[in-house]
Design an enzyme around this catalytic site. Sequence first.
Site, mmCIF file in Angstrom:
data_model
loop_
_atom_site.group_PDB
_atom_site.id
_atom_site.type_symbol
_atom_site.label_atom_id
_atom_site.label_comp_id
_atom_site.label_asym_id
_atom_site.label_seq_id
_atom_site.Cartn_x
_atom_site.Cartn_y
_atom_site.Cartn_z
ATOM 1 N N CYS A 160 -2.005 184.244 -77.638
ATOM 2 C CA CYS A 160 -1.452 184.462 -76.455
ATOM 3 C C CYS A 160 -1.667 183.027 -75.792
ATOM 4 O O CYS A 160 -2.880 182.350 -75.759
ATOM 5 C CB CYS A 160 -2.189 185.362 -75.753
ATOM 6 N N HIS A 179 3.836 193.216 -76.437
ATOM 7 C CA HIS A 179 2.935 192.225 -76.090
ATOM 8 C C HIS A 179 3.090 191.931 -74.596
ATOM 9 O O HIS A 179 2.203 191.804 -73.722
ATOM 10 C CB HIS A 179 2.826 191.096 -76.823
ATOM 11 N N GLU A 180 4.268 191.439 -74.130
ATOM 12 C CA GLU A 180 4.652 190.797 -72.929
ATOM 13 C C GLU A 180 4.540 192.121 -71.779
ATOM 14 O O GLU A 180 4.353 191.985 -70.757
ATOM 15 C CB GLU A 180 5.905 190.341 -72.780
ATOM 16 N N HIS A 218 1.199 192.871 -70.701
ATOM 17 C CA HIS A 218 0.808 191.906 -69.748
ATOM 18 C C HIS A 218 1.064 192.355 -68.322
ATOM 19 O O HIS A 218 0.192 192.442 -67.434
ATOM 20 C CB HIS A 218 1.470 190.565 -69.914
#
Length: 187
Positions: free
Chosen positions: A114, A157-158, A161
Site C-alpha cells: 500500500c 483494496h481501494e 480504504h
Amino acid sequence: MITMKDIIREGNPTLRAVAEEVPVPITEEDRQLGEDMLTFLKNSQDPVKAEELQLRGGVGLAAPQLDISKRIIAVHVPSNDPENETPSLSTVMYNPKILSHSVQDVCLGEGEGCLSVDRDVPGYVVRHNKITVSYFDMAGEKHKVRLKNYEAIVVQHEIDHINGIMFYDHINKENPFALKEGVLVIE
C-alpha cells in the site's frame, strides 16, 4: 499534480474513517481530483516519470490516502500481456459499492502492499475472487461491472480504504500464511 508527499501514512486517522459519499452529479472539484488520482497511478507505472517524480508504483489510490475523506477511488491495472499497451482496468469510481461477490476466495501469493504503508507486512490477504461493483463515473453515469482475479483484488483494496480498513486487517494475526481450504493463490 499528486506526488508521494501528498499521500498520508498509516496512523493518520483519515485512513481509519468511513469516507463521505460524493454528491452526484459529480462536482468539477471531485472530477479533477479523480483525474489527478488516475494521472498519479499512470505516472507511477511509467519508469521515467516515476524516477523523475520519485513515485512508488501503484495500481490503486483512494481519496482518503490523500487526507480527503470522500468515496473516490482510482485504479489503473496494466494488461497481463506485455504486447498489449491497453490497461485491463483504468477508471475512477465515485461511491463504489460491492453488490455481490463469489463464494470463491483468492489472495496474492506475494501479499499486498500500500502506498500509505512504508513497511513490508507479510501474509495472505484473503479477498473475494469475483465481485460485482456499482459506481458513478466522472460524468455522473452509473455503471455496474463484474471483476475477477487481480482487478477484483485491487478494487476491494481501494474500497476498503473508503471504509477505514487497511489491507493488513485481513491478515491472520496468529499465522499470517494460513489459508482456509479452497482459497486460490494468484502468483
